[in-house]
Scaffold this motif. Structure first.
Motif, PDB file in Angstrom:
ATOM      1  N   MET A   1     -66.391-143.752   5.456  1.00 18.31           N
ATOM      2  CA  MET A   1     -65.172-144.297   5.342  1.00 18.31           C
ATOM      3  C   MET A   1     -64.038-143.221   5.714  1.00 18.31           C
ATOM      4  O   MET A   1     -64.375-141.950   5.592  1.00 18.31           O
ATOM      5  N   THR A   2     -63.036-143.698   6.309  1.00 19.46           N
ATOM      6  CA  THR A   2     -61.987-142.475   6.691  1.00 19.46           C
ATOM      7  C   THR A   2     -60.489-143.115   6.036  1.00 19.46           C
ATOM      8  O   THR A   2     -60.364-144.132   6.045  1.00 19.46           O
ATOM      9  N   ALA A   3     -59.794-142.203   5.746  1.00 19.01           N
ATOM     10  CA  ALA A   3     -58.407-142.513   5.351  1.00 19.01           C
ATOM     11  C   ALA A   3     -57.476-141.693   6.150  1.00 19.01           C
ATOM     12  O   ALA A   3     -57.494-140.433   6.208  1.00 19.01           O
ATOM     13  N   SER A   4     -56.529-142.472   6.806  1.00 14.31           N
ATOM     14  CA  SER A   4     -55.573-141.796   7.753  1.00 14.31           C
ATOM     15  C   SER A   4     -54.559-141.329   6.757  1.00 14.31           C
ATOM     16  O   SER A   4     -54.097-141.715   5.664  1.00 14.31           O
ATOM     17  N   ALA A   5     -54.244-139.742   6.769  1.00 12.69           N
ATOM     18  CA  ALA A   5     -53.137-139.021   6.119  1.00 12.69           C
ATOM     19  C   ALA A   5     -51.850-139.269   7.054  1.00 12.69           C
ATOM     20  O   ALA A   5     -50.965-138.821   6.323  1.00 12.69           O
ATOM     21  N   GLY A   6     -51.819-139.955   7.934  1.00 11.36           N
ATOM     22  CA  GLY A   6     -50.787-140.353   8.783  1.00 11.36           C
ATOM     23  C   GLY A   6     -50.401-141.760   8.741  1.00 11.36           C
ATOM     24  O   GLY A   6     -50.255-142.129   7.697  1.00 11.36           O
ATOM     25  N   PHE A   7     -50.481-142.501   9.823  1.00  9.11           N
ATOM     26  CA  PHE A   7     -50.465-143.713   9.875  1.00  9.11           C
ATOM     27  C   PHE A   7     -51.509-144.392   9.244  1.00  9.11           C
ATOM     28  O   PHE A   7     -52.681-144.111   9.592  1.00  9.11           O
ATOM     29  N   PRO A   8     -51.330-145.621   8.442  1.00 12.69           N
ATOM     30  CA  PRO A   8     -52.321-146.193   7.988  1.00 12.69           C
ATOM     31  C   PRO A   8     -53.026-146.892   9.100  1.00 12.69           C
ATOM     32  O   PRO A   8     -52.622-147.373  10.145  1.00 12.69           O
ATOM     33  N   SER A   9     -54.574-147.053   8.790  1.00 12.99           N
ATOM     34  CA  SER A   9     -55.344-147.865   9.568  1.00 12.99           C
ATOM     35  C   SER A   9     -56.028-148.831   9.094  1.00 12.99           C
ATOM     36  O   SER A   9     -56.087-149.118   8.082  1.00 12.99           O
TER      37      SER A   9
END
Length: 123
Positions: A1-9
């Motif tokens: 799993m990844t979490a965007s630290a910029g724009f949400p995905s």
């Protein structure tokens, strides 16, 4: 799993296999040891007081890497540097001054810092 630290995905893009943070940090299980950090001399390297660091004794000791060393019987975590054909340990903290420590024949680079774990307050 990844979490965007910029724009949400979109969440559907984040489906991967289960994350195992220990196996991600520990590349050589038989030569990796955990230490707790005291002090903020590696603040700019992302290592804070109270963090746990994974120190890999099999890691390659290279200039510029964060290492754990034993100097005059004391254990310290610093950045390995070289100048004028001498090796020394330095801090990574622009806000506070810490003295450089020159390595001697009695000093030992115990291992290379391979990862860091930090706990945040949640209550």
């Amino acid at each position: 799993m990844t979490a965007s630290a910029g724009f949400p995905s979109p969440a559907a893009d984040d489906l991967e296999e289960e994350i195992d943070p220990i196996s991600w940090v520990v590349r050589h299980p038989t030569s990796t040891f955990w230490w707790r950090v005291e002090g903020d001399c590696l603040w700019d390297a992302g290592i804070r007081d109270g963090d746990l660091i994974a120190v890999d004794r099999a890691g390659k000791r290279r200039v510029g890497r964060a290492v754990l060393a034993v100097v005059e019987g004391a254990v310290t975590a610093k950045i390995l540097r070289r100048a004028a054909n001498r090796y020394y340990l330095s801090s990574a903290n622009a806000k506070e001054q810490f003295p450089d420590i020159e390595l001697t024949a009695d000093s030992e680079i115990w291992g290379v810092i391979a990862g860091v774990v930090r706990r945040y307050p949640i209550e």
